[in-house]
Design an enzyme around this catalytic site. Structure first.
Site, short mmCIF file in Angstrom:
data_model
loop_
_atom_site.label_atom_id
_atom_site.label_comp_id
_atom_site.label_asym_id
_atom_site.label_seq_id
_atom_site.Cartn_x
_atom_site.Cartn_y
_atom_site.Cartn_z
N ASP A 1 20.78 -5.32 -5.61
CA ASP A 1 22.17 -5.71 -6.90
C ASP A 1 23.53 -6.27 -6.61
O ASP A 1 23.76 -6.30 -5.42
CB ASP A 1 22.16 -4.07 -7.48
CG ASP A 1 22.43 -4.20 -8.93
OD1 ASP A 1 23.38 -4.71 -9.50
OD2 ASP A 1 21.62 -3.01 -9.74
N ARG B 1 -0.72 5.45 7.15
CA ARG B 1 -2.66 5.39 7.53
C ARG B 1 -3.06 5.92 8.68
O ARG B 1 -3.47 6.73 8.77
CB ARG B 1 -2.68 4.74 6.65
CG ARG B 1 -2.56 4.03 5.04
CD ARG B 1 -2.46 3.15 4.27
NE ARG B 1 -2.37 2.22 4.65
CZ ARG B 1 -2.53 1.26 4.25
NH1 ARG B 1 -3.73 0.61 3.38
NH2 ARG B 1 -1.63 -0.44 4.94
N ASP C 1 13.60 4.49 2.41
CA ASP C 1 13.11 3.44 2.32
C ASP C 1 12.78 2.46 1.12
O ASP C 1 11.79 2.30 0.38
CB ASP C 1 11.56 3.07 3.11
CG ASP C 1 11.44 2.03 3.11
OD1 ASP C 1 11.95 0.98 2.90
OD2 ASP C 1 10.03 1.66 2.76
N LYS D 1 15.61 0.04 -0.39
CA LYS D 1 15.41 -1.55 -0.39
C LYS D 1 16.45 -1.37 -1.76
O LYS D 1 15.89 -2.75 -2.55
CB LYS D 1 13.64 -2.72 -0.59
CG LYS D 1 12.83 -1.68 0.51
CD LYS D 1 11.88 -2.82 0.60
CE LYS D 1 10.74 -2.49 1.48
NZ LYS D 1 9.88 -1.49 1.23
N LYS E 1 9.58 8.54 7.36
CA LYS E 1 9.34 7.78 6.48
C LYS E 1 9.88 8.20 4.63
O LYS E 1 8.64 8.56 4.31
CB LYS E 1 8.92 6.08 6.08
CG LYS E 1 10.26 5.07 5.29
CD LYS E 1 9.43 3.56 5.81
CE LYS E 1 7.93 3.52 5.66
NZ LYS E 1 8.20 3.43 3.39
N THR F 1 6.47 -8.45 3.19
CA THR F 1 5.54 -9.48 4.27
C THR F 1 4.41 -9.81 3.04
O THR F 1 3.80 -10.79 3.33
CB THR F 1 4.65 -8.37 5.03
OG1 THR F 1 4.49 -6.99 4.37
CG2 THR F 1 5.29 -8.92 6.19
O1 C5P Z 1 -0.37 2.72 5.89
P1 C5P Z 1 0.55 1.84 7.14
O2 C5P Z 1 0.76 1.75 8.38
O3 C5P Z 1 0.23 -0.08 6.73
O4 C5P Z 1 2.47 2.20 6.08
C1 C5P Z 1 3.52 1.20 6.51
C2 C5P Z 1 4.44 1.83 6.07
O5 C5P Z 1 5.50 0.48 6.66
C3 C5P Z 1 4.49 1.49 4.11
O6 C5P Z 1 5.55 2.69 3.78
C4 C5P Z 1 4.94 0.33 4.18
O7 C5P Z 1 5.68 0.39 2.78
C5 C5P Z 1 5.63 -0.04 4.78
N1 C5P Z 1 5.59 -1.51 4.99
C6 C5P Z 1 4.90 -2.71 5.71
N2 C5P Z 1 5.86 -3.70 5.69
C7 C5P Z 1 6.76 -4.40 5.79
C8 C5P Z 1 8.06 -3.11 5.39
C9 C5P Z 1 7.30 -1.88 4.82
O8 C5P Z 1 4.49 -1.86 5.86
N3 C5P Z 1 6.62 -5.87 5.85
#
Ligand code: C5P
Length: 232
Positions: A64, A211, A59, A61, A32, A119
């Site tokens: 517009d 992460r 991603d 998003k 992603k 979220t």
């Molecule tokens: O590091 P982590 O596993 O938390 O990363 C989750 C990824 O998913 C990040 O790129 C974050 O921006 C994305 N994301 C999220 N929650 C959402 C939409 C996207 O954590 N509702």
């Protein structure tokens, strides 16, 4: 597309990103690319990663007026990404125009999924700032149904919402689910987290993992573990 683990390349630049991908000798994870990396490096980073053989969820998003989103989606489609996304709150006309923009001359197009509610929006903010009149879970369901009616392929949601989304929008409507953590891992800033194994049993189609893989001492082993737990 089959179920898969998508690795979130939340890196600041090309150098860090390619150094990370170079660790995966012989494996080509679905990745992603988000705003941080795209805005730092531009479309060339997408081309470079595609050339290396990865599937890409871009991603960005989009949100517009319909005509602008249609033209922007046409640009993204030419980058040959596999999944891209927009905000369902842009409305059904914007979503329909987005599909038109994405569709290539030969009729093919990347998958298009919608963000329902971010979220970071809680019940109180939804009510007080966004003047939402429905509870948060109902709002998510309504946006998911609007996306399905507009012809989209799925939504980004929590694995905990995946079953409900499928009930409302149909089994083949995709659920792409972040908020994934290993049972013995750090939660970081994610509040409601799910293990890859639980996401599998809740019916997620794709898990997005950042992460727990990118910051792991051994990212390749962490990726293999996520795949083993999620894909079986
Ligand atoms: O590091 P982590 O596993 O938390 O990363 C989750 C990824 O998913 C990040 O790129 C974050 O921006 C994305 N994301 C999220 N929650 C959402 C939409 C996207 O954590 N509702």
């Amino acid at each position: 597309m089959a179920k898969d683990v998508i690795v979130a390349l939340d890196f600041k630049d090309k150098e860090d990103t390619l150094a990370f991908l170079d660790k995966f000798t012989g494996r080509k994870p679905f990745v992603k690319i988000g705003m941080e990396l795209f805005y730092a490096e531009g479309p060339d980073i997408v081309r470079e990663i595609k050339k290396r053989g990865h599937k890409i969820f871009l991603d960005l998003k989009l949100h517009d007026i319909p005509n602008t989103v249609k033209k922007a989606m046409a640009s993204l489609s030419r980058l040959d990404v596999d999944i891209c996304n927009l905000h369902a709150s842009g409305g059904s006309e914007m979503m329909k125009y987005a599909i038109e923009g994405l569709t290539r001359a030969d009729g093919t197009r990347p998958l298009l999924i919608a963000v329902t509610l971010l979220t970071s929006i809680g019940e109180e903010r939804l009510r007080e700032e966004l003047k939402g009149s429905l509870p948060l879970d109902r709002t998510v369901e309504e946006y998911a149904m609007l996306a399905a009616k507009s012809g989209l392929d799925g939504v980004v949601c929590s694995p905990l919402e995946a079953g409900k989304v499928k009930d409302k929008c149909g089994k083949s409507f995709l659920t792409v689910t972040p908020g994934i953590r290993f049972a013995d891992g750090e939660k970081g800033d994610q509040v409601r987290v799910t293990t890859p194994a639980l996401a599998r049993s809740l019916g997620s189609d794709y898990i997005v993992v950042g992460r727990p893989i990118t910051q792991a001492a051994d990212p390749v082993a962490a990726y293999e573990r996520a795949c083993a737990e999620f894909l079986g």
